[in-house]
Design a protein around this motif. Structure first.
Motif, mmCIF file in Angstrom:
data_model
loop_
_atom_site.group_PDB
_atom_site.id
_atom_site.type_symbol
_atom_site.label_atom_id
_atom_site.label_comp_id
_atom_site.label_asym_id
_atom_site.label_seq_id
_atom_site.Cartn_x
_atom_site.Cartn_y
_atom_site.Cartn_z
ATOM 1 N N GLN A 3 40.888 -16.618 -11.458
ATOM 2 C CA GLN A 3 41.306 -15.919 -12.669
ATOM 3 C C GLN A 3 40.754 -14.500 -12.665
ATOM 4 N N VAL A 4 41.607 -13.531 -12.953
ATOM 5 C CA VAL A 4 41.197 -12.134 -13.073
ATOM 6 C C VAL A 4 41.183 -11.781 -14.554
ATOM 7 N N PHE A 5 40.084 -11.220 -15.024
ATOM 8 C CA PHE A 5 39.938 -10.907 -16.450
ATOM 9 C C PHE A 5 40.107 -9.400 -16.655
ATOM 10 N N LEU A 6 41.313 -8.993 -17.009
ATOM 11 C CA LEU A 6 41.636 -7.583 -17.207
ATOM 12 C C LEU A 6 41.556 -7.212 -18.683
ATOM 13 N N ARG A 110 37.761 -18.271 -26.646
ATOM 14 C CA ARG A 110 37.471 -18.977 -25.388
ATOM 15 C C ARG A 110 37.778 -18.081 -24.190
ATOM 16 N N ALA A 111 38.904 -17.360 -24.252
ATOM 17 C CA ALA A 111 39.240 -16.441 -23.165
ATOM 18 C C ALA A 111 38.175 -15.367 -23.025
ATOM 19 N N GLN A 112 37.682 -14.857 -24.151
ATOM 20 C CA GLN A 112 36.642 -13.832 -24.113
ATOM 21 C C GLN A 112 35.333 -14.382 -23.561
ATOM 22 N N ARG A 113 35.002 -15.610 -23.926
ATOM 23 C CA ARG A 113 33.779 -16.220 -23.391
ATOM 24 C C ARG A 113 33.880 -16.392 -21.879
ATOM 25 N N MET A 114 35.037 -16.818 -21.410
ATOM 26 C CA MET A 114 35.240 -16.955 -19.968
ATOM 27 C C MET A 114 35.087 -15.608 -19.271
#
Length: 303
Positions: A3-6, A110-114
């Motif tokens: 997963q890439v977090f952009l 949850r996405a931000q925590r990841m």
């Protein structure tokens, strides 16, 4: 798949995000894999839930899942309200049906925590990140470094050329690059800079030659002369003029470039109408990692 977090907004119109959001099976797959997707916020309810366009579906992010820290009371409600009309990242928590209507239940928190966990686990000083400007203050610029996780670039680290406000260099929504200068894993903070990516004195000066006439911005007015910004990391000195003020846009003639002394001598030809939007940025580094940086190599001392 890794997963890439952009920064928020970068995934919205990608082929993969569009495909996963288009069908129920895509949303179920994203839920099973814990994938981060993006949609556009349509509105915020009176209860501060976010209504999100997810492909052909309308999803809901409950208030406590609308931003990291809302459930704990450490994040202000404006973090939710300010997302209306903008893209948001999320994970799919469930997909339910209300009659014939498919209702995805989503979590931005949850996405931000990841994303934050990934940043804290992998970042080291020197790493270059893509970022999006979210808010501008006199003391610095707040930027999204992944899924709405925000850090700040202090005004002293935006460019070598000094500016009175971060809006002189950036605009909200602008896509930029930032340099990681430190990571505090205990406090969950990432420290950033920006000026190093805009090049050294030598790199910037290489674009200019004596005899050229170019535009610039007045960045300082002293009794002995006027400092003119040619690029965000390069300034020259012109003779004093009493009609010039900081922020003025001017045209200047380059009289000489003294590389051994790191000095550029200028002559102001005229004031130009309006400062307009922030000048474009030229990046010398946009990926990978940057080692120890020095704006100008020291001039060897004379015997």
């Amino acid at each position: 798949m890794t997963q890439v977090f952009l920064p928020e907004g970068r995934l919205l119109n990608t082929e993969e995000n569009t495909a996963l959001c288009a069908r129920e099976q895509g949303l179920l797959r994203a839920m099973e894999e814990g994938r981060v997707l993006e949609g556009q916020v349509l509105n915020c309810t009176a209860e501060h839930d976010l209504t999100v366009a997810v492909g052909p579906f309308t999803g809901r992010i409950p208030r406590t899942q609308a931003a990291l820290g809302i459930a704990e009371g450490t994040t202000k409600e404006i973090a939710i309200l300010s997302r209306v009309g903008k893209p948001v990242c999320f994970t799919v928590e469930s997909v339910v049906r209300e009659g014939d209507v498919l209702l995805p239940i989503l979590s931005r928190a949850r996405a931000q925590r990841m994303a934050l966990n990934h940043l804290l686990d992998t970042l080291e000083p020197g790493v270059i990140l893509p970022a999006t400007v979210t808010h501008l203050e006199p003391f610095g610029a707040f930027v999204d470094i992944g899924c709405g996780v925000v850090s700040m670039v202090g005004i002293e680290n935006i460019s070598v050329s000094r500016i009175p406000h971060s809006a002189e260099r950036f605009a909200v929504g602008q896509e930029i690059f930032v340099l990681v200068t430190g990571v505090d894993r205990r406090l969950e903070r990432v420290f950033l800079s920006h000026k190093e990516l805009l090049g050294t004195w030598e790199e910037n000066a290489a674009a200019f030659r004596p005899g050229m006439t170019v535009p610039g911005f007045v960045r300082g007015v002293k009794d002995y002369g006027v400092f003119i910004e040619l690029t965000p990391n390069l300034s020259g000195l012109a003779e004093f003029r009493g009609d010039l003020r900081e922020g003025d846009r001017v045209s200047v003639y380059i009289k000489s470039i003294l590389s051994e002394r790191r000095k550029i001598k200028l002559h102001v030809l005229e004031k130009l109408p309006g400062a307009g939007s922030p000048p474009p940025l030229r990046y010398f580094h946009t990926a990978g990692s940057l080692g120890p940086w020095r704006y100008a190599v020291p001039t060897p001392s004379r015997p």
